[in-house]
Design an enzyme around this catalytic site. Structure first.
Site, PDB file in Angstrom:
ATOM      1  N   ARG A   1      -5.094  24.704  25.994  1.00  0.00           N
ATOM      2  CA  ARG A   1      -4.994  26.153  26.168  1.00  0.00           C
ATOM      3  C   ARG A   1      -4.587  26.408  27.613  1.00  0.00           C
ATOM      4  NH1 ARG A   1      -4.620  31.037  28.170  1.00  0.00           N
ATOM      5  NH2 ARG A   1      -5.627  32.701  26.956  1.00  0.00           N
TER       6      ARG A   1
ATOM      7  N   HIS B   1      15.985  20.955  18.684  1.00  0.00           N
ATOM      8  CA  HIS B   1      15.155  19.745  18.510  1.00  0.00           C
ATOM      9  C   HIS B   1      15.786  18.944  17.372  1.00  0.00           C
ATOM     10  CE1 HIS B   1      11.746  17.183  18.729  1.00  0.00           C
ATOM     11  NE2 HIS B   1      10.760  17.991  18.366  1.00  0.00           N
TER      12      HIS B   1
ATOM     13  N   LYS C   1      26.657  25.706  23.435  1.00  0.00           N
ATOM     14  CA  LYS C   1      26.153  24.338  23.563  1.00  0.00           C
ATOM     15  C   LYS C   1      26.771  23.465  22.471  1.00  0.00           C
ATOM     16  CE  LYS C   1      21.758  24.517  25.894  1.00  0.00           C
ATOM     17  NZ  LYS C   1      20.306  24.442  25.765  1.00  0.00           N
ATOM     18  N   ILE C   2      27.004  22.229  22.786  1.00  0.00           N
ATOM     19  CA  ILE C   2      27.470  21.273  21.784  1.00  0.00           C
ATOM     20  C   ILE C   2      26.247  20.478  21.353  1.00  0.00           C
ATOM     21  CG2 ILE C   2      29.077  19.382  21.307  1.00  0.00           C
ATOM     22  CD1 ILE C   2      30.451  22.060  22.042  1.00  0.00           C
TER      23      ILE C   2
ATOM     24  N   HIS D   1      19.680  16.056  27.115  1.00  0.00           N
ATOM     25  CA  HIS D   1      18.297  15.746  26.779  1.00  0.00           C
ATOM     26  C   HIS D   1      17.380  16.211  27.897  1.00  0.00           C
ATOM     27  CE1 HIS D   1      14.820  13.628  25.250  1.00  0.00           C
ATOM     28  NE2 HIS D   1      15.491  13.519  24.131  1.00  0.00           N
TER      29      HIS D   1
ATOM     30  N   LYS E   1       0.841  -1.207   0.000  1.00  0.00           N
ATOM     31  CA  LYS E   1       0.000   0.000   0.000  1.00  0.00           C
ATOM     32  C   LYS E   1       0.875   1.255   0.000  1.00  0.00           C
ATOM     33  CE  LYS E   1      -3.542   2.014   2.989  1.00  0.00           C
ATOM     34  NZ  LYS E   1      -4.094   1.799   4.333  1.00  0.00           N
TER      35      LYS E   1
ATOM     36  N   ARG F   1       9.424  10.463  11.984  1.00  0.00           N
ATOM     37  CA  ARG F   1       8.570  10.949  13.077  1.00  0.00           C
ATOM     38  C   ARG F   1       7.131  11.206  12.628  1.00  0.00           C
ATOM     39  NH1 ARG F   1       9.934  13.047  18.096  1.00  0.00           N
ATOM     40  NH2 ARG F   1      11.520  11.402  17.999  1.00  0.00           N
TER      41      ARG F   1
ATOM     42  N   ASP G   1      20.767  12.213  18.128  1.00  0.00           N
ATOM     43  CA  ASP G   1      21.238  13.010  16.998  1.00  0.00           C
ATOM     44  C   ASP G   1      22.742  12.929  16.778  1.00  0.00           C
ATOM     45  OD1 ASP G   1      18.800  13.996  16.149  1.00  0.00           O
ATOM     46  OD2 ASP G   1      18.801  15.559  17.661  1.00  0.00           O
TER      47      ASP G   1
ATOM     48  N   GLY H   1      23.687  17.835  19.908  1.00  0.00           N
ATOM     49  CA  GLY H   1      23.739  16.371  19.928  1.00  0.00           C
ATOM     50  C   GLY H   1      24.044  15.830  21.309  1.00  0.00           C
ATOM     51  N   PHE H   2      24.113  16.721  22.313  1.00  0.00           N
ATOM     52  CA  PHE H   2      24.356  16.284  23.699  1.00  0.00           C
ATOM     53  C   PHE H   2      23.270  16.811  24.622  1.00  0.00           C
ATOM     54  CE2 PHE H   2      28.334  15.481  21.774  1.00  0.00           C
ATOM     55  CZ  PHE H   2      28.799  14.355  22.436  1.00  0.00           C
TER      56      PHE H   2
HETATM   57  N1  COA Z   1      26.179  21.461  25.506  1.00  0.00           N
HETATM   58  C1  COA Z   1      26.655  22.203  26.544  1.00  0.00           C
HETATM   59  N2  COA Z   1      25.947  22.449  27.642  1.00  0.00           N
HETATM   60  C2  COA Z   1      24.716  21.944  27.709  1.00  0.00           C
HETATM   61  C3  COA Z   1      24.163  21.160  26.678  1.00  0.00           C
HETATM   62  C4  COA Z   1      24.955  20.940  25.553  1.00  0.00           C
HETATM   63  N3  COA Z   1      24.485  20.202  24.524  1.00  0.00           N
HETATM   64  N4  COA Z   1      22.927  20.774  27.004  1.00  0.00           N
HETATM   65  C5  COA Z   1      22.691  21.298  28.213  1.00  0.00           C
HETATM   66  N5  COA Z   1      23.770  22.003  28.627  1.00  0.00           N
HETATM   67  C6  COA Z   1      23.887  22.734  29.889  1.00  0.00           C
HETATM   68  C7  COA Z   1      23.199  24.088  29.726  1.00  0.00           C
HETATM   69  O1  COA Z   1      24.081  25.076  29.240  1.00  0.00           O
HETATM   70  C8  COA Z   1      22.740  24.355  31.132  1.00  0.00           C
HETATM   71  O2  COA Z   1      23.843  24.782  31.889  1.00  0.00           O
HETATM   72  P1  COA Z   1      23.681  25.898  33.030  1.00  0.00           P
HETATM   73  O3  COA Z   1      22.734  25.284  34.023  1.00  0.00           O
HETATM   74  O4  COA Z   1      25.058  26.087  33.507  1.00  0.00           O
HETATM   75  O5  COA Z   1      23.080  27.087  32.346  1.00  0.00           O
HETATM   76  C9  COA Z   1      22.344  22.971  31.633  1.00  0.00           C
HETATM   77  O6  COA Z   1      23.135  22.042  30.881  1.00  0.00           O
HETATM   78  C10 COA Z   1      20.855  22.653  31.426  1.00  0.00           C
HETATM   79  O7  COA Z   1      20.545  22.856  30.038  1.00  0.00           O
HETATM   80  P2  COA Z   1      19.150  23.336  29.476  1.00  0.00           P
HETATM   81  O8  COA Z   1      19.297  23.792  28.074  1.00  0.00           O
HETATM   82  O9  COA Z   1      18.507  24.296  30.449  1.00  0.00           O
HETATM   83  O10 COA Z   1      18.352  21.976  29.560  1.00  0.00           O
HETATM   84  P3  COA Z   1      16.996  21.672  28.838  1.00  0.00           P
HETATM   85  O11 COA Z   1      16.406  20.497  29.518  1.00  0.00           O
HETATM   86  O12 COA Z   1      16.147  22.886  28.701  1.00  0.00           O
HETATM   87  O13 COA Z   1      17.458  21.323  27.361  1.00  0.00           O
HETATM   88  C11 COA Z   1      18.257  20.306  25.466  1.00  0.00           C
HETATM   89  C12 COA Z   1      17.587  20.081  26.816  1.00  0.00           C
HETATM   90  C13 COA Z   1      18.189  19.030  24.669  1.00  0.00           C
HETATM   91  C14 COA Z   1      17.511  21.402  24.692  1.00  0.00           C
HETATM   92  C15 COA Z   1      19.717  20.720  25.714  1.00  0.00           C
HETATM   93  O14 COA Z   1      20.419  19.672  26.332  1.00  0.00           O
HETATM   94  C16 COA Z   1      20.393  21.128  24.430  1.00  0.00           C
HETATM   95  O15 COA Z   1      20.249  22.279  24.008  1.00  0.00           O
HETATM   96  N6  COA Z   1      21.122  20.198  23.756  1.00  0.00           N
HETATM   97  C17 COA Z   1      21.716  20.491  22.495  1.00  0.00           C
HETATM   98  C18 COA Z   1      20.686  20.386  21.399  1.00  0.00           C
HETATM   99  C19 COA Z   1      20.310  18.974  21.085  1.00  0.00           C
HETATM  100  O16 COA Z   1      21.159  18.100  20.984  1.00  0.00           O
HETATM  101  N7  COA Z   1      19.017  18.766  20.882  1.00  0.00           N
HETATM  102  C20 COA Z   1      18.485  17.477  20.521  1.00  0.00           C
HETATM  103  C21 COA Z   1      17.713  16.894  21.654  1.00  0.00           C
HETATM  104  S1  COA Z   1      17.233  15.224  21.270  1.00  0.00           S
END
Ligand code: COA
Length: 370
Positions: free
Chosen positions: A351, A217, A250-251, A256, A67, A332, A307, A253-254
């Site tokens: 809402r 994301h 931020k780096i 969550h 399909k 997805r 990622d 891919g790291f």
């Molecule tokens: N590299 C460096 N530092 C990171 C980080 C990263 N990838 N992810 C989180 N941190 C640090 C933040 O700078 C923050 O530090 P602080 O408390 O000194 O300010 C702390 O960890 C918390 O991060 P925060 O962004 O507030 O957490 P969150 O729960 O809102 O965000 C993500 C989660 C996934 C958005 C976040 O880890 C991120 O931005 N990662 C990179 C993007 C990514 O890989 N996204 C795909 C997700 S599947």
């Protein structure tokens, strides 16, 4: 209230029977563990599980694959629109626009069509993406059809205009399984918010694609590849990461939102990345990635999410970096569809409230007196 619920972290925003994530039960799709699915199932089987809420029998799966193959045709009006979109456009915008356009050509007139639309989108997205990409970057107009039965094989066959390598196709199939569903992530939540207004299926998926596009994301896999590709040796990578961390960058891919010590999908795709690197005698991308992982753990106790190793795995398949996040969409869309269907089955408008932090009530000042 204040910052406690910033980003809705930790807030239970509704009920769902589709996936569990995070601590406790681990990642499961409809009760089946991601390890079992990645090891034993095909992506089409998982798509069926998510959309139709049961594992297919062999006969059902065969019929489902047939399909999906029959639903790949790109309408000529859609092709005309795709040809008009400039080559400078990000490929995520191709899928966002293409999905929206399809909604004008094959509109959802009533909700009984929702399963058919979910299948149509799943089947057509690879062709939509490759049609635009090859038209602009390979100077050719493809039909959007291929001899490959699976979505992973179909995408690779269209992109490279040849029969896909088995190892690459198998990796992509697993990757599509890993990306298929993840509870109330930002794009899924966006799809549910849209669906909850009783809007149409295409609008919900279009909202989700736009939400997935951002580097926090889905866009993280592309940003991760840019970092890895900028390094020639693992030592380079270590220096680069240390510099970026020193600058408080931020780096990608790291880390969550829901996982605190590891992402259960990461080791699965990491193993595939290594397998592809070894098969191609091109392990440097993988060893650079491993060093970045080690530095991030040493410096920040942060772990790779899905990622990060997807980036090198896709690169080993000759997939252009700009197509990484669109692959996420191709997968997805199954999870989004499951959530739209679930939302509609027991709908209430989404809402929430906001905590007001603006000025106190004040007197309006006429424009000439300001
Ligand atoms: N590299 C460096 N530092 C990171 C980080 C990263 N990838 N992810 C989180 N941190 C640090 C933040 O700078 C923050 O530090 P602080 O408390 O000194 O300010 C702390 O960890 C918390 O991060 P925060 O962004 O507030 O957490 P969150 O729960 O809102 O965000 C993500 C989660 C996934 C958005 C976040 O880890 C991120 O931005 N990662 C990179 C993007 C990514 O890989 N996204 C795909 C997700 S599947």
């Amino acid at each position: 209230m204040s910052n406690k619920s910033a980003g809705l972290a930790g807030v239970v925003a509704g009920q769902s029977a589709i996936a569990t994530v995070g601590t406790g039960q681990g990642l499961n799709y409809r009760g089946y563990s991601i390890d079992d699915l990645a090891m034993h199932a095909s992506f089409e089987e998982v798509a069926y599980l998510l959309i139709y809420n049961k594992l297919p029998t062999r006969a059902e799966l065969t019929a489902y694959i047939a399909k999906l193959v029959s639903l790949r045709t790109l309408p000529s009006e859609l092709k005309s629109v795709l040809r008009l979109i400039p080559p400078t456009t990000h490929p995520m915008d191709i899928l966002r626009t293409g999905c929206s356009m399809l909604g004008t050509l094959e509109p959802e007139l009533d909700f009984t069509q929702q399963f058919a639309i979910a299948d149509r989108l799943l089947a057509i997205l690879p062709g939509m993406l490759c049609y635009w990409y090859l038209y602009n970057f390979a100077d050719k107009e493809i039909s959007g059809l291929s001899d490959e039965a699976t979505i992973a094989g179909h995408f690779l066959a269209l992109l490279h205009s040849r029969k896909p390598d088995k190892l690459q196709r198998d990796m992509l199939d697993v990757s599509l399984i890993l990306y298929a569903e993840h509870e109330f992530n930002a794009s899924t939540f966006a799809a549910r918010v849209t669906a909850a207004t009783l809007s149409d299926f295409y609008s919900a998926i279009t909202s989700a694609i736009g939400t997935l596009r951002g580097p926090l994301h889905g866009g993280a896999n592309e940003a991760a590849m840019e970092l890895i590709a900028a390094c020639i040796t693992p030592d380079d990578a270590e220096r680069e990461v240390m510099q970026r961390l020193a600058m408080k960058n931020k780096i990608m891919g790291f880390g969550h939102r829901v996982y605190k010590t590891c992402d259960p999908r990461s080791n699965i795709i990491k193993a595939w990345s290594k397998k592809l690197g070894v098969a191609q005698s091109a392990e440097s991308l993988y060893t650079i990635s491993e060093r970045i992982e080690a530095v991030m753990w040493r410096e920040k106790k942060l772990f790779p999410n899905l990622d990060f190793y997807s980036a090198s795995a896709y690169h080993y398949c000759g997939i252009p970096t700009a197509l990484f996040t669109p692959i996420f969409v191709m997968s997805r869309v199954t999870g989004w569809a499951a959530h739209v269907i679930e939302q509609r089955a027991d709908n209430r408008l989404i809402r929430p409230d906001a905590e007001y932090i603006g000025p106190d009530p004040r007197k309006y000042v006429a424009i000439d007196n300001r």
